[in-house]
Design an enzyme around this catalytic site. Sequence first.
Site, PDB file in Angstrom:
ATOM      1  N   ASP A  57       0.837  -1.196   0.000  1.00  0.00           N
ATOM      2  CA  ASP A  57       0.000   0.000   0.000  1.00  0.00           C
ATOM      3  C   ASP A  57       0.873   1.247   0.000  1.00  0.00           C
ATOM      4  O   ASP A  57       2.104   1.159  -0.053  1.00  0.00           O
ATOM      5  CB  ASP A  57      -1.046  -0.024   1.120  1.00  0.00           C
ATOM      6  CG  ASP A  57      -0.466  -0.190   2.508  1.00  0.00           C
ATOM      7  OD1 ASP A  57      -1.104  -0.848   3.324  1.00  0.00           O
ATOM      8  OD2 ASP A  57       0.637   0.360   2.767  1.00  0.00           O
ATOM      9  N   LYS A  79      -4.424   3.688  -2.179  1.00  0.00           N
ATOM     10  CA  LYS A  79      -5.667   4.422  -2.451  1.00  0.00           C
ATOM     11  C   LYS A  79      -5.306   5.654  -3.265  1.00  0.00           C
ATOM     12  O   LYS A  79      -4.416   6.413  -2.916  1.00  0.00           O
ATOM     13  CB  LYS A  79      -6.320   4.880  -1.143  1.00  0.00           C
ATOM     14  CG  LYS A  79      -6.742   3.743  -0.248  1.00  0.00           C
ATOM     15  CD  LYS A  79      -8.229   3.450  -0.386  1.00  0.00           C
ATOM     16  CE  LYS A  79      -8.664   2.278   0.454  1.00  0.00           C
ATOM     17  NZ  LYS A  79      -7.972   1.019   0.191  1.00  0.00           N
ATOM     18  N   MET A 193      -5.869   8.082  11.562  1.00  0.00           N
ATOM     19  CA  MET A 193      -6.766   8.604  10.511  1.00  0.00           C
ATOM     20  C   MET A 193      -7.712   9.674  11.060  1.00  0.00           C
ATOM     21  O   MET A 193      -8.870   9.740  10.655  1.00  0.00           O
ATOM     22  CB  MET A 193      -7.595   7.453   9.891  1.00  0.00           C
ATOM     23  CG  MET A 193      -6.754   6.433   9.174  1.00  0.00           C
ATOM     24  SD  MET A 193      -7.699   4.977   8.676  1.00  0.00           S
ATOM     25  CE  MET A 193      -7.661   4.000  10.179  1.00  0.00           C
TER      26      MET A 193
HETATM   27  N1  SAH Z   1      -1.427  -0.378   9.978  1.00  0.00           N
HETATM   28  C1  SAH Z   1      -0.942   0.967  10.201  1.00  0.00           C
HETATM   29  C2  SAH Z   1      -2.062   1.978  10.257  1.00  0.00           C
HETATM   30  C3  SAH Z   1      -2.834   2.113   8.962  1.00  0.00           C
HETATM   31  S1  SAH Z   1      -4.128   3.284   9.037  1.00  0.00           S
HETATM   32  C4  SAH Z   1      -0.099   0.995  11.479  1.00  0.00           C
HETATM   33  O1  SAH Z   1      -0.100   0.007  12.211  1.00  0.00           O
HETATM   34  O2  SAH Z   1       0.570   1.992  11.743  1.00  0.00           O
HETATM   35  C5  SAH Z   1      -3.364   4.707   8.344  1.00  0.00           C
HETATM   36  C6  SAH Z   1      -3.140   5.751   9.407  1.00  0.00           C
HETATM   37  O3  SAH Z   1      -2.054   5.359  10.222  1.00  0.00           O
HETATM   38  C7  SAH Z   1      -2.764   7.112   8.898  1.00  0.00           C
HETATM   39  O4  SAH Z   1      -3.914   7.856   8.517  1.00  0.00           O
HETATM   40  C8  SAH Z   1      -2.109   7.718  10.110  1.00  0.00           C
HETATM   41  O5  SAH Z   1      -3.069   8.122  11.049  1.00  0.00           O
HETATM   42  C9  SAH Z   1      -1.384   6.501  10.679  1.00  0.00           C
HETATM   43  N2  SAH Z   1       0.030   6.405  10.249  1.00  0.00           N
HETATM   44  C10 SAH Z   1       0.584   5.436   9.516  1.00  0.00           C
HETATM   45  N3  SAH Z   1       1.910   5.639   9.364  1.00  0.00           N
HETATM   46  C11 SAH Z   1       2.192   6.778  10.033  1.00  0.00           C
HETATM   47  C12 SAH Z   1       3.381   7.519  10.281  1.00  0.00           C
HETATM   48  N4  SAH Z   1       4.563   7.133   9.788  1.00  0.00           N
HETATM   49  N5  SAH Z   1       3.274   8.641  11.033  1.00  0.00           N
HETATM   50  C13 SAH Z   1       2.101   9.042  11.558  1.00  0.00           C
HETATM   51  N6  SAH Z   1       0.951   8.382  11.352  1.00  0.00           N
HETATM   52  C14 SAH Z   1       0.988   7.267  10.608  1.00  0.00           C
END
Ligand code: SAH
Length: 284
Positions: A57, A79, A193
């Site tokens: 993704d 997306k 998110m």
């Molecule tokens: N599976 C992922 C989350 C996916 S949902 C995890 O465990 O981290 C996607 C959301 O994750 C984004 O909208 C944001 O809120 C958060 N996110 C993912 N990577 C990030 C990063 N490097 N820094 C800050 N927020 C992050």
Amino acid sequence: MPRQGETSAKGLVVLGGSREPRPPGEVWLVGAGPGDPELLTLKALRVLGTADVVVHDGLVSDEILDLAPPQARRISVAKRKSRHSYSQDEIGRMLVAFALDGLTVVRLKGGDPFIFGRGGEELEACREAGIACYVVPGVTAALAAGASAGAPLTHRGAAQAVTFVTGHAAKGGEPDLDWAALAKANQTVVIYMGLSQAGVIAGRLLAAGRDPSTPALIVENASRADERRVLTTLAGLAAAAEALSGPALLIFGEAMAMAEAQVLSVPPSVRSTSPALRASRGGR
Ligand code: SAH
């Protein structure tokens, strides 16, 4: 069995030898961590090295994709606003189809596959098709954000629990969260998110009784070179969120007073008088 070039009993010429049906391959749901390649697990790195196909993704960085074998096919299912985005069903079918073709499929996801990563649906798709599916956990964004800000998500006397919630509503609009539970003091809440809904979220929490001076931290691009952190209060969360575009986490709770960040609209009292902070500094 006729050999190559011979004519079979049915009059068909065997050209390339008989093609045995390949045994099915397997699917690995692999957590790529929050961005910094050093936060990949050794297991994620090893499994990535065995991939025939990498389905990833948008949150997975190029530095990490480069760790897959050069000949591995890379497919982005990020997306996209303008072009066709793959539906969750399509992604599930794609993983199954590659595995049925005998390939080792690595489904590479940002953070951890099972934290707001829709890993559950992909695991179900594999199970329904009888395809072996394995999960490699990853460092979820919340852990990276707390670590780089120097703010523990749980902290004796300031945060006896941490809760991960999504700020994204299934049908769009306002997230449907248990505001009364999240408004209780002495706990950390991490919102994934949630950037675009920061104003609504803060409003609900304040209405449910969480202290407006509760420290709130926003971390954008946690663990990446372009990471940005803003420290504010629950009352200032909406204004602070406007300056950022994501991916970002909203984190609030008394323990966030320890965060090292660009400070935005934090009354000096948050830093100097927070009991959690004083305790963590040995009462200074
Ligand atoms: N599976 C992922 C989350 C996916 S949902 C995890 O465990 O981290 C996607 C959301 O994750 C984004 O909208 C944001 O809120 C958060 N996110 C993912 N990577 C990030 C990063 N490097 N820094 C800050 N927020 C992050």
